[in-house]
Design a protein around this motif. Structure first.
Motif, PDB file in Angstrom:
ATOM      1  N   LEU A 136       0.829  -1.198   0.000  1.00 17.97           N
ATOM      2  CA  LEU A 136       0.000   0.000   0.000  1.00 17.97           C
ATOM      3  C   LEU A 136       0.867   1.253   0.000  1.00 17.97           C
ATOM      4  N   SER A 137       1.959   1.233   0.746  1.00 18.84           N
ATOM      5  CA  SER A 137       2.883   2.369   0.763  1.00 18.84           C
ATOM      6  C   SER A 137       3.487   2.592  -0.617  1.00 18.84           C
ATOM      7  N   ALA A 139       2.076   1.925  -3.431  1.00 24.36           N
ATOM      8  CA  ALA A 139       1.029   2.516  -4.263  1.00 24.36           C
ATOM      9  C   ALA A 139       0.818   3.985  -3.923  1.00 24.36           C
ATOM     10  N   VAL A 140       0.892   4.328  -2.630  1.00 24.65           N
ATOM     11  CA  VAL A 140       0.663   5.706  -2.198  1.00 24.65           C
ATOM     12  C   VAL A 140       1.790   6.615  -2.658  1.00 24.65           C
ATOM     13  N   TYR A 149      -3.895  -2.458  -4.899  1.00 26.13           N
ATOM     14  CA  TYR A 149      -3.723  -1.423  -3.886  1.00 26.13           C
ATOM     15  C   TYR A 149      -4.036  -0.028  -4.429  1.00 26.13           C
ATOM     16  N   ASP A 150      -4.151   0.118  -5.736  1.00 16.63           N
ATOM     17  CA  ASP A 150      -4.634   1.378  -6.285  1.00 16.63           C
ATOM     18  C   ASP A 150      -6.054   1.642  -5.801  1.00 16.63           C
ATOM     19  N   TRP A 152      -7.271   0.571  -2.975  1.00 13.96           N
ATOM     20  CA  TRP A 152      -7.148   0.943  -1.568  1.00 13.96           C
ATOM     21  C   TRP A 152      -6.840   2.432  -1.448  1.00 13.96           C
ATOM     22  N   VAL A 153      -5.911   2.900  -2.267  1.00 14.11           N
ATOM     23  CA  VAL A 153      -5.528   4.308  -2.220  1.00 14.11           C
ATOM     24  C   VAL A 153      -6.743   5.188  -2.519  1.00 14.11           C
ATOM     25  N   ASP A 154      -7.453   4.883  -3.592  1.00 14.43           N
ATOM     26  CA  ASP A 154      -8.612   5.691  -3.976  1.00 14.43           C
ATOM     27  C   ASP A 154      -9.690   5.671  -2.899  1.00 14.43           C
ATOM     28  N   PHE A 157      -7.762   7.182   0.887  1.00 13.35           N
ATOM     29  CA  PHE A 157      -6.963   8.398   1.024  1.00 13.35           C
ATOM     30  C   PHE A 157      -7.590   9.581   0.291  1.00 13.35           C
ATOM     31  N   THR A 160      -2.392  11.918  -1.233  1.00 14.78           N
ATOM     32  CA  THR A 160      -1.218  11.086  -1.013  1.00 14.78           C
ATOM     33  C   THR A 160       0.019  11.903  -0.663  1.00 14.78           C
ATOM     34  N   PRO A 163       0.020  11.966   2.923  1.00 21.57           N
ATOM     35  CA  PRO A 163      -0.922  10.841   2.941  1.00 21.57           C
ATOM     36  C   PRO A 163      -2.008  11.061   4.002  1.00 21.57           C
TER      37      PRO A 163
END
Length: 240
Positions: A136-137, A139-140, A149-150, A152-154, A157, A160, A163
């Motif tokens: 995840l990190s 991706a962020v 994990y994209d 997850w970011v969307d 968060f 970013t 973050p």
């Protein structure tokens, strides 16, 4: 049986999850900005796990490891959930498990070895590559994590850099004891079965918010629309 999936979910949550005292997945500031650390030999920027989350996960994992070492056969492994809250309603964002044994044989799962000190793996929530917080990190901060994990970011968060979370994100974990009743009454699923039971229930209730990619349709939005899951209370056990 006429119990709705909502009733099944709420009953499971009431039994296991302390939503009144939730444990933060990340260490955050008051504005939900996630603290970071420099991890590994390269010192790559990495999201920092919450201190309470780490303590709880290491303690839960330690119970499974002790059970393995003593050959007591009490626990099958860990079941865990990343979740958010709508008021006091637990909204599952990701459900998973970390079994006591490795992929084959009866050796201890490498994800649980040295669980008291291992930051890289830590029962699937490690800082290393191929682990949830590490990927995840990536991706962020670098845009090069595995594709899932994209999402997850969307979903999680608002930004970013820095973050910053859209809302608080929490973590729950439980050592799953052999013979424990699962979400369906009078059933005692093994760990892998439990994981998919929970994912199936959670997907029906929260198809737009659940981030699991295994155990759900490959086109979840279209599938949820086809099934008519706009009125969540109408989803019944007999649908399965």
């Amino acid at each position: 049986m006429t119990e709705t999936k909502r009733a099944l979910w709420d009953r499971f949550v009431d039994r296991f999850v302390d939503a009144a005292d939730p444990i933060s997945l990340f260490e955050t500031a008051a504005d939900e900005t996630v603290e970071t650390i420099a991890y590994g030999r390269s010192g790559r920027r990495t999201l920092r796990r919450g201190e309470r989350m780490e303590r709880r996960l290491r303690e839960a994992g330690g119970r499974v490891v002790a059970d393995y070492d003593r050959r007591e056969g009490r626990y099958e492994g860990l079941v865990y959930m990343m979740y958010t809250l709508d008021g006091d309603e637990v909204v599952p964002r990701y459900l998973g498990k970390c079994g006591k044994f490795g992929a084959s044989g009866t050796d201890l799962n490498s994800n649980l070895k040295n669980v008291d000190t291992n930051d890289g793996k830590l029962a699937r929530w490690g800082y290393g590559n191929y682990y949830h917080v590490g990927d995840l990190s990536s991706a962020v901060f670098r845009g090069d994590g595995p594709g899932k994990y994209d999402r997850w970011v969307d979903a999680l968060f608002a930004s970013t850099d820095p973050p910053r979370l859209r809302e608080p994100v929490y973590f729950w974990v439980e050592p799953w004891a052999v013979g424990t009743e699962g979400p369906y009454p009078d059933t005692r699923p093994y760990l892998e079965e439990l994981e998919y039971q929970l994912i199936g229930i959670a997907f029906e209730l929260y198809p737009e918010r659940l981030l699991n990619t295994e155990g759900v349709p490959t086109n979840p939005e279209a599938y949820a629309k086809m099934r008519g899951w706009t009125d969540r209370e109408d989803a019944r056990l007999s649908d399965f």
